[in-house]
Design a protein around this motif. Structure first.
Motif, PDB file in Angstrom:
ATOM      1  N   LYS A 136       2.391   2.164  13.586  1.00 55.36           N
ATOM      2  CA  LYS A 136       1.467   1.768  12.495  1.00 55.36           C
ATOM      3  C   LYS A 136       1.647   0.302  12.115  1.00 55.36           C
ATOM      4  O   LYS A 136       0.675  -0.383  11.791  1.00 55.36           O
ATOM      5  N   PRO A 178     -12.528   4.267   4.908  1.00 59.51           N
ATOM      6  CA  PRO A 178     -12.070   2.956   5.387  1.00 59.51           C
ATOM      7  C   PRO A 178     -10.551   2.896   5.318  1.00 59.51           C
ATOM      8  O   PRO A 178      -9.948   3.497   4.425  1.00 59.51           O
ATOM      9  N   ALA A 220      -0.091   4.002  -1.829  1.00 62.64           N
ATOM     10  CA  ALA A 220      -0.962   5.159  -2.081  1.00 62.64           C
ATOM     11  C   ALA A 220      -1.063   6.034  -0.841  1.00 62.64           C
ATOM     12  O   ALA A 220      -1.108   5.542   0.284  1.00 62.64           O
ATOM     13  N   PHE A 249       3.285   1.968   3.830  1.00 62.41           N
ATOM     14  CA  PHE A 249       4.217   3.095   3.762  1.00 62.41           C
ATOM     15  C   PHE A 249       3.778   4.109   4.806  1.00 62.41           C
ATOM     16  O   PHE A 249       2.572   4.346   4.963  1.00 62.41           O
ATOM     17  N   ILE A 296      -7.763   0.999   4.121  1.00 61.83           N
ATOM     18  CA  ILE A 296      -7.652  -0.083   3.134  1.00 61.83           C
ATOM     19  C   ILE A 296      -6.664  -1.141   3.610  1.00 61.83           C
ATOM     20  O   ILE A 296      -6.963  -2.336   3.645  1.00 61.83           O
ATOM     21  N   ILE A 297      -5.488  -0.688   4.002  1.00 64.43           N
ATOM     22  CA  ILE A 297      -4.431  -1.659   4.318  1.00 64.43           C
ATOM     23  C   ILE A 297      -4.769  -2.462   5.574  1.00 64.43           C
ATOM     24  O   ILE A 297      -4.484  -3.665   5.651  1.00 64.43           O
ATOM     25  N   GLY A 326       0.852  -1.204   0.000  1.00 66.93           N
ATOM     26  CA  GLY A 326       0.000   0.000   0.000  1.00 66.93           C
ATOM     27  C   GLY A 326       0.876   1.238   0.000  1.00 66.93           C
ATOM     28  O   GLY A 326       1.277   1.734   1.052  1.00 66.93           O
TER      29      GLY A 326
HETATM   30  O1  C5P Z   1      -2.161   5.958   8.743  1.00 66.89           O
HETATM   31  P1  C5P Z   1      -1.377   6.379   7.556  1.00 66.89           P
HETATM   32  O2  C5P Z   1      -2.193   7.006   6.493  1.00 66.89           O
HETATM   33  O3  C5P Z   1      -0.149   7.168   7.838  1.00 66.89           O
HETATM   34  O4  C5P Z   1      -0.814   4.971   7.021  1.00 66.89           O
HETATM   35  C1  C5P Z   1      -0.118   4.883   5.839  1.00 66.89           C
HETATM   36  C2  C5P Z   1      -0.342   3.512   5.240  1.00 66.89           C
HETATM   37  O5  C5P Z   1      -1.694   3.119   5.343  1.00 66.89           O
HETATM   38  C3  C5P Z   1      -0.034   3.513   3.767  1.00 66.89           C
HETATM   39  O6  C5P Z   1       0.444   2.221   3.426  1.00 66.89           O
HETATM   40  C4  C5P Z   1      -1.395   3.787   3.141  1.00 66.89           C
HETATM   41  O7  C5P Z   1      -1.462   3.314   1.801  1.00 66.89           O
HETATM   42  C5  C5P Z   1      -2.316   3.042   4.077  1.00 66.89           C
HETATM   43  N1  C5P Z   1      -3.657   3.615   4.226  1.00 66.89           N
HETATM   44  C6  C5P Z   1      -4.752   2.893   3.770  1.00 66.89           C
HETATM   45  N2  C5P Z   1      -6.009   3.387   3.932  1.00 66.89           N
HETATM   46  C7  C5P Z   1      -6.225   4.551   4.555  1.00 66.89           C
HETATM   47  C8  C5P Z   1      -5.135   5.295   5.032  1.00 66.89           C
HETATM   48  C9  C5P Z   1      -3.875   4.788   4.836  1.00 66.89           C
HETATM   49  O8  C5P Z   1      -4.555   1.834   3.182  1.00 66.89           O
HETATM   50  N3  C5P Z   1      -7.455   5.006   4.705  1.00 66.89           N
END
Ligand code: C5P
Length: 405
Positions: free
Chosen positions: A340, A308, A275, A326, A310-311, A273
């Motif tokens: 995290k 939501p 993004a 990331f 996603i990761i 992930g």
């Molecule tokens: O919590 P934060 O946004 O800093 O975490 C970063 C990681 O979580 C990245 O890998 C990002 O792609 C993923 N992420 C996600 N869904 C979200 C927020 C972050 O998959 N809503």
């Protein structure tokens, strides 16, 4: 274990009774992960129809070098460049003779002359034709020039005789083709990557987004392909070009990205992930453009609701892909990244200091610390492409270690 993931195989079919086996061969090559395009000689079309092989390969079947339309779409030189391997199965005595003599009197022989990738020939003919001195000399010439021979096998022949000259079975041919390519660290793996920003609509013309360029995610997709994986890249809005051999799915909002990821994650061995997902979105995007003065006291409030994660959702799947996040941070980089890793139940996290403008969001370079359960590794400042290669190496090693436990 070697595999044909991502490999482009140009299957040459010549005019022998075993041509019917090329239909099965296409399927088995595809099962092993290869993309297949087919070239048929005129004689081959007497044994099996181009339509059958077109339907199975999912690509047009190439037959004639002097066909202006076919040449305009993908000419013989492009086909030769496209192929990672030319496999001629079945190969008749006539085809072998023409190839051995450097002839270019049809599309398939011309293509072989123009091709710098490996060429493999799977003979199929009557045993007397195979053992004939001339055919044997042709084989010797070709072997000396680097052409590989797959078979022939021995046994009962279509003509009723017994001896050498049978086309090998499709699965044997697939194994021999795979053995040509060195096994890579992600051979046979499916990697799912998200990249770029997401956009959350406020009204039809405005949105909330961030500075993510998508460069690091796209570089990871490229590095994963280089490492032998098949790669699906789910990209938010960016102008970047899709790397070669990567399957790309474009999305705009976090919710779209979420749905696309969930549809793909079950079939993935590794999820990365990258993004920069918007954590919040406007709770009530408006259908008409918001006009000045619609707020009160010169302020306008937009209510946001959480998107939501996603990761974190991927990390809850059972079985879950090896899940890599990331963390883009401006302070307390390692501490926040480790938190995290645990809270989102990730297998690995790549920590990025985005307060430094020489690395991070829009730059071409990056410097990261990769952290997993028991250890961490600093990747010093270098191009995002090289960072991607290092990260992919670490992911491949850790994923392998996890499979062993
Ligand atoms: O919590 P934060 O946004 O800093 O975490 C970063 C990681 O979580 C990245 O890998 C990002 O792609 C993923 N992420 C996600 N869904 C979200 C927020 C972050 O998959 N809503």
């Amino acid at each position: 274990m070697s595999s044909l993931t991502n490999k482009r195989i140009l299957l040459g079919v010549t005019g022998g009774i075993a041509a019917y086996k090329s239909a099965e061969l296409i399927r088995r090559l595809q099962d092993a992960g290869a993309e297949v395009r087919v070239v048929m000689t005129a004689a081959a079309t007497e044994f099996i129809t181009p339509l059958t092989l077109q339907a199975l390969s999912g690509n047009p079947v190439y037959q004639d070098m002097l066909d202006a339309d076919a040449e305009a779409a993908m000419g013989h030189i492009q086909l030769a460049r496209w192929a990672d391997l030319v496999l001629v199965a079945p190969a008749t005595a006539d085809f072998i003779a023409r190839l051995a003599n450097g002839q270019g009197n049809d599309l398939l022989t011309t293509l072989c002359l123009a091709c710098t990738s490996p060429i493999a020939v799977a003979p199929s003919m009557n045993q007397a034709m195979w053992t004939n001195q001339v055919t044997q000399q042709n084989q010797d010439n070709l072997l000396q020039n680097g052409v590989r021979f797959f078979g022939p096998g021995e046994g009962l022949q279509a003509c009723g005789e017994t001896g050498p000259g049978r086309l090998l079975e499709p699965l044997q041919l697939v194994d021999l083709a795979a053995a040509i390519f060195p096994s890579s660290i992600l051979s046979g793996k499916h990697v799912l990557i998200t990249a770029g920003p997401t956009r959350e609509a406020i009204d039809p013309v405005r949105y909330i987004s961030n500075h993510s360029s998508g460069k690091q995610g796209f570089a990871l997709a490229e590095a994963a392909v280089e490492a032998g994986a098949s790669v699906t890249l789910i990209a938010g809005p960016t102008h970047l070009q899709t790397p070669d051999r990567v399957q790309r799915i474009d999305v705009i909002s976090t919710q779209e990205m979420f749905s696309a990821v969930l549809a793909e994650a079950k079939n993935s061995d590794i999820y990365i992930g990258v993004a920069a997902v918007a954590d919040f979105r406007p709770a009530h995007p408006v259908e008409q453009k918001i006009k000045k003065g619609q707020g009160s006291n010169e302020t306008l409030s937009i209510e946001l609701i959480e998107n939501p994660d996603i990761i974190a959702t991927v990390a809850e799947l059972d079985p879950k892909p090896f899940t890599v996040g990331f963390a883009a941070e401006t302070d307390n980089l390692i501490e926040y990244a480790k938190a995290k890793l645990i809270s989102k139940r990730l297998d690995m996290i790549v920590a990025n200091d985005v307060s430094d403008s020489s690395i991070g969001f829009n730059s071409d370079e990056n410097k990261t610390t990769v952290i997993w359960d028991s250890d961490q590794k600093v990747i010093p400042q270098m191009s995002k492409h090289n960072v991607a290669r290092e990260v992919i190496e670490l992911i491949a090693a850790r994923q392998k270690a996890r499979l062993r436990t």
